[in-house]
Design an enzyme around this catalytic site. Structure first.
Site, PDB file in Angstrom:
ATOM      1  CG  ASN A  72      -0.389   0.616   2.451  1.00 57.32           C
ATOM      2  OD1 ASN A  72      -0.320   1.835   2.602  1.00 57.32           O
ATOM      3  ND2 ASN A  72       0.068  -0.233   3.360  1.00 57.32           N
ATOM      4  N   GLY A  75      -0.393   7.020   1.375  1.00 58.96           N
ATOM      5  CA  GLY A  75       0.120   8.376   1.512  1.00 58.96           C
ATOM      6  C   GLY A  75      -0.497   9.100   2.688  1.00 58.96           C
ATOM      7  CG  ASN A 102      -0.770   5.468  13.957  1.00 61.02           C
ATOM      8  OD1 ASN A 102      -0.444   6.228  13.052  1.00 61.02           O
ATOM      9  ND2 ASN A 102      -0.075   4.397  14.274  1.00 61.02           N
ATOM     10  CB  CYS A 133       4.335   5.727   7.627  1.00 58.68           C
ATOM     11  SG  CYS A 133       3.453   5.394   6.106  1.00 58.68           S
TER      12      CYS A 133
END
Ligand SMILES: Cc1cc2nc3c(=O)[nH]c(=O)nc-3n(C[C@H](O)[C@H](O)[C@H](O)COP(=O)(O)OP(=O)(O)OC[C@H]3O[C@@H](n4cnc5c(N)ncnc54)[C@H](O)[C@@H]3O)c2cc1C
Ligand SMILES: Cc1cc2nc3c(=O)[nH]c(=O)nc-3n(C[C@H](O)[C@H](O)[C@H](O)COP(=O)(O)OP(=O)(O)OC[C@H]3O[C@@H](n4cnc5c(N)ncnc54)[C@H](O)[C@@H]3O)c2cc1C
Ligand SMILES: Cc1cc2nc3c(=O)[nH]c(=O)nc-3n(C[C@H](O)[C@H](O)[C@H](O)COP(=O)(O)O)c2cc1C
Ligand SMILES: Cc1cc2nc3c(=O)[nH]c(=O)nc-3n(C[C@H](O)[C@H](O)[C@H](O)COP(=O)(O)O)c2cc1C
Ligand code: FES
Ligand code: FES
Lengths: 306, 261, 306, 261
Positions: A72, A75, A102, A133
């Site tokens: 994935n 963004g 989060n 991330c």
């Protein structure tokens, strides 16, 4: 055998009815699963990563399937902190499962401002700091791969938020224990790992990457062995609780992580494949304990024999 | 909107052409809550390869509350589905997404290309049953007669006027289904519903927007969840820099809400 | 369309009839597949890693299956350099495919001695230096994760061996391009990547790790997205050829790696699942080129559009 | 030793008890080259989950050169195999490994536990056909009558003397199959062939080594390739610190070559 096993676990001040949480970005803001899952049964709900300002996210295609996994590159699309509090939190208040927010930012200041604002929102039981991330070009990536920066972010959030702080680690590093120790020193109540592995896929017909962002985060059963290894390494290195994440789809998977030393687990991609996964995992852990005549989940946490 | 996760027994399996299959699934809760244009997410295999569910439009709801899907065996997942036998069961989640909105006009034109024809059956039946007096015309396109013939005749059996187009000219108009839109003439009072390959929908949307006809399109994208959770199914939105989500605000959109290239 | 595409590629002085090699440790010493594969068709055969002295390897269990992958902790069992030359090489000489010897050692001196001895064996077309195997406690792990050490090993082998030197990289690092650049600076003719990802699995019935060694190397389709991403990153960073490895099981997989910038590929775990995999991949690449009216495989190497 | 990779059609599927299945596979090249005690590696699914092939002893070679395997549906792979229907095909590699060596004596005792009984059929048939005068006794053990009955009667039909043992006493001796070894009496001239769970083989090997009877055991381990390529199938060797490889030097070993715990 008739005794119902005690599934309760604690992470810092956060008391959970069982060790099964949802993983950020895979369970929306909870509401999306309300008709499929009994949300009240969850150990905790971790919501999609929130930034100070809303983000539109990456252009499509954003997801691609791989062998036993998916990539994935969303963004970090999200509604932003204020809309989260105004629009999403009211529903979450009602469900009787602790809410973990989060958070993600581009600078230490961003993280601190997010934490300060959430400190004023009593319904937020804990913050999970996403320093990992792989989809943001700045901030995120560097924080998660550099021990000093990881520690600095942790300290900033710790200073602003007095409830439970989890820091979520990136697996895309040579020595995961180094980062975990830095974050522990920075005052984290727990570490959660892993976030996604950086991966890629190509459509040979068009000769283009399958993701508009070219690279993306790999998740799902494919990554479980890597996640389990890292959880085991980190659980032996730190004294704070570890939350295991990565490819957990069944109770057997969750029990592997608990045996490896995780105090709790998060279920991610599996929610897409089997929306009932979290409840089935809770039931399966209870059944495993009962079958082994164990009164409490504590008896298996870190219970790996070797 | 409530969704259900159900283990649905396959009660019927039809072959409607080369590699085209229709499965009838016993999932009464899903059937009873389904709206035309919505979809279901189907797990195609017990193991994790392929991992993700596959989205399929609800093709039809039968009178005895069964759910039908219509699909072409293209890749891994659809080929596995094509191999499922009557009596076996499938894990199905649905109904999902937002379906078609009622027409504002009394003339309705359904434009379907390839497997995009699937949801138009449920929608046509729904419109016919609504009791509102209206004229419904179906323009159906496919590559060959093989692909189109039985779908076109099933559609005609519902009681609609059907016009066909095939790429090879083996049935109906030799060319694109979009060409048939010209037949609607200058009459502006048509509501158009289009479902099919992206270029087809784009062409239909462009013509409708130019002629001021209301047009709804049913979009497809890669989907991981179908549940508005992964945010994977984004398509650029006309309004601002943001995105629409096919599984949540769609799959059916007003043509003017989508940012066409 | 009738033209048979030219599949030839070069890696340093090593000329191969096509870009499909076998990956070390997954094809024995070639002989094991003689009745299943037409060995003469292979681009090259890379043999099981060889050390100076024979090694017995790790206690069992040594392998475990995971989702779309497998873990191994063979412990580098091998017959040792001299028995390899005496017992295994004679068969390999006869098969008309170039032989690449994968080497491993505990010290720079080990690597240099292996290379010096192989320099005297003309049938050896190339050396592949394994600095990445996660199963050895010393040497291997550190060499592959530290740029300076990776470079030093490369220089030592380069000095002793004048034919093609490939250096095989470990994926268990934060920045794969850093290691690749160090190895290029050390004189490598090419880099091959990836070796296995470090992983783990637990048997919840016995509560023991599924591997006697506790952790092992993850390979197979599960790792492909990570491998492809690293190959793409490295191919953009270095000027030497890149050999892509990781989860390649079909021609489509191999073509993804070629598009990402690999000059050749190695097929590993797939040999276990489908012994005919290498031949099918060679045929599939040729068919893809023909279908696209391409005369040579060179037309797709690095041909990713974005 | 040549091995073949073949797409073998399933010509017969038998259920021999709860979760016990016998598949007959059309793989003539494998059949013609097979030796008793060898095995095949079978791909249980088209996709990659589960990824690896599963090893199965060659249970029997039929008169028309078909290969039979006998297995219990335990886990992922064997459950998938159990679901394969007649007419479908499986990708099979074999024959692999080293099988049983001929007996040096005229009295042969076959000891099988659970699915370890599988290869003893092929071996018994082979011995009977060899024309050498010999006495063959089969000692068969399983958990229950359900599991054992049809295997024991099939074995008796080959023309062997069969004694049974079950854990629950529902058929034959109530206890372990190893206990039946005592029936061989003091006669040393027995060659023993054992195949079954590890503790059973260990007990048989210990008794034989103690009484000087030649004993061969067929070992199982986790296997990735079955082709002597991965070196995953190691078992500790009696000689020195090294390992034996089940797929290469085995699966059949002389009891004295194995390092028992
Ligand atoms: C809302 C929606 C409704 C749909 N309704 C129907 C229908 O009624 N009938 C029908 O035949 N098809 C329908 N599709 C498309 C169908 O989902 C895909 O054909 C199917 O997922 C392909 O799966 P596969 O494993 O066979 O293909 P793969 O082997 O995964 O890929 C084959 C091709 O299909 C495309 N594809 C793969 N997954 C998806 C996905 N999740 N969404 C869109 N495209 C994909 C790939 O890009 C590739 O080009 C619908 C898609 C969406 C999003
Ligand atoms: C040489 C050899 C011959 C065999 N012959 C037979 C036979 O004739 N009939 C029969 O029923 N079984 C036989 N087996 C065992 C059979 O291979 C396993 O039962 C099977 O692989 C289990 O696969 P699964 O996917 O159902 O189980 P899994 O879900 O993978 O695991 C279930 C259990 O089986 C064990 N297992 C898994 N894979 C293997 C493997 N490759 N080798 C050994 N154990 C494994 C696991 O440790 C676990 O305890 C043989 C094994 C070997 C090595
Ligand atoms: C679609 C998607 C979106 C995600 N978004 C986030 C996010 O916003 N914040 C975060 O910390 N992790 C995010 N993750 C990572 C997951 O929380 C989880 O760490 C990872 O997917 C591994 O677990 P899994 O294999 O169970 O999915 C996302 C994962 C997926 C698949
Ligand atoms: C059983 C096994 C043994 C291996 N032994 C070696 C080795 O000796 N030397 C080496 O460099 N790589 C070794 N590897 C790594 C492979 O060569 C390859 O880099 C890795 O498996 C990834 O490719 P794959 O996914 O195609 O298997 C081994 C891999 C496996 C599965
Ligand atoms: S498919 Fe996951 S949000 Fe739409
Ligand atoms: S199973 Fe691979 S070497 Fe024996």
């Amino acid at each position: 055998m008739a005794v119902i096993p005690d599934l309760r676990v604690r992470i810092g001040a956060l008391a959970m009815a069982n060790p099964v949480m949802t993983a950020s970005g895979t369970f929306g803001y909870g509401e999306e699963f309300a008709s499929l899952v009994n949300l009240a049964r969850l150990g905790a709900i971790v919501v999609k990563g929130i930034s100070l300002e809303p983000r539109a996210g990456n252009p499509p295609p954003r997801v691609a399937e791989t062998a036993c996994g998916m990539l994935n590159a969303i963004g970090l699309e999200n509604v932003g902190l204020e809309r989260f509090i105004a629009e999403k939190l009211p529903f979450l208040k009602g469900i009787h499962a602790p809410v973990v927010v989060n958070i993600l930012g581009d600078s230490i200041d961003d993280y601190q401002r997010l934490a300060s604002r959430l400190q004023m929102v009593p319904e937020v039981a804990a913050i999970e700091v996403n320093i990992s991330c792989p989809n943001v070009k700045h901030g995120g990536v560097a924080f998660g791969t550099d021990p000093a920066m990881a520690r600095a972010v942790t300290e900033a959030v710790r200073a602003a938020f007095d409830r439970t702080v989890l820091v979520k680690l990136s697996p895309n590093v040579t020595e995961i224990t180094e980062i975990a120790l830095a974050v522990e020193a920075g005052g984290a109540d727990a570490v959660s790992l892993i976030n996604t592995l950086l991966g890629m896929a190509i459509d040979i017909r068009t000769r283009r990457p399958r993701l508009a962002n070219i690279v993306g985060g790999l998740s799902g059963p494919a990554v479980k062995p890597v996640a389990l290894r890292m959880v085991w390494q980190v659980a032996r290195a730190v004294r704070i609780p570890v939350v295991g994440i990565g490819g957990i789809a069944t109770a057997e998977d969750a029990i592997e992580f608990l045996l490896a030393g995780a105090t709790a687990v998060q279920v991610g991609t599996a929610n897409f494949v089997n929306p009932r996964a979290t409840e089935e995992i809770i039931d399966g852990i209870a059944a495993y304990l009962q079958a082994g005549n164990m009164a409490s989940v504590q008896e298996i946490i870190g219970g790996l024999r070797s | 909107m409530a969704a259900y996760q159900k283990t649905a027994t396959v009660s019927r399996r039809e072959t409607l052409g080369e590699d085209i299959f229709r499965l009838t699934l016993q999932a009464p809760e899903i059937a009873r809550h389904a709206q035309p244009g919505q979809f279901v997410m189907v797990k195609t295999v017990a193991g994790s390869d392929p991992l993700l569910r596959r989205p399929f439009s609800i093709h039809q709801i039968t009178d005895d509350d069964q759910v039908q899907i219509l699909f072409k065996a293209l890749g891994k997942g659809t080929r596995l589905l094509a191999g499922v036998a009557v009596g076996q069961s499938l894990d199905v989640v649905g109904p999902l997404g937002r379906g078609f909105s009622p027409p504002a006009t009394s003339h309705v034109c359904l434009v379907g290309g390839g497997m995009g024809i699937a949801p138009l059956f449920f929608w046509a039946s729904h419109l016919l049953r609504s009791g509102r007096p209206m004229e419904i015309l179906a323009l159906l396109g496919a590559r060959t007669r093989e692909e189109l013939a039985s779908l076109a005749s099933d559609m005609a059996q519902l009681g609609l006027s059907v016009r066909s187009a095939t790429d090879d000219g083996s049935l109906g108009h030799h060319g694109l289904v979009v060409d048939l839109l010209a037949d609607l003439g200058p009459e502006p009072g048509w509501s158009v519903y289009a479902c099919g390959p992206y270029p087809m929908m784009h062409a239909v949307a462009r013509q409708c927007m130019a002629s001021g006809r209301p047009c709804q399109v049913s979009l497809e994208t890669m989907m991981a969840c179908g549940l508005a959770a992964c945010l994977g199914c984004a398509v650029p939105s006309k309004a601002g820099a943001g995105y629409l989500h096919v599984c949540k605000e769609g799959p059916v959109f007003a043509a003017e809400d989508v940012a066409w290239p």
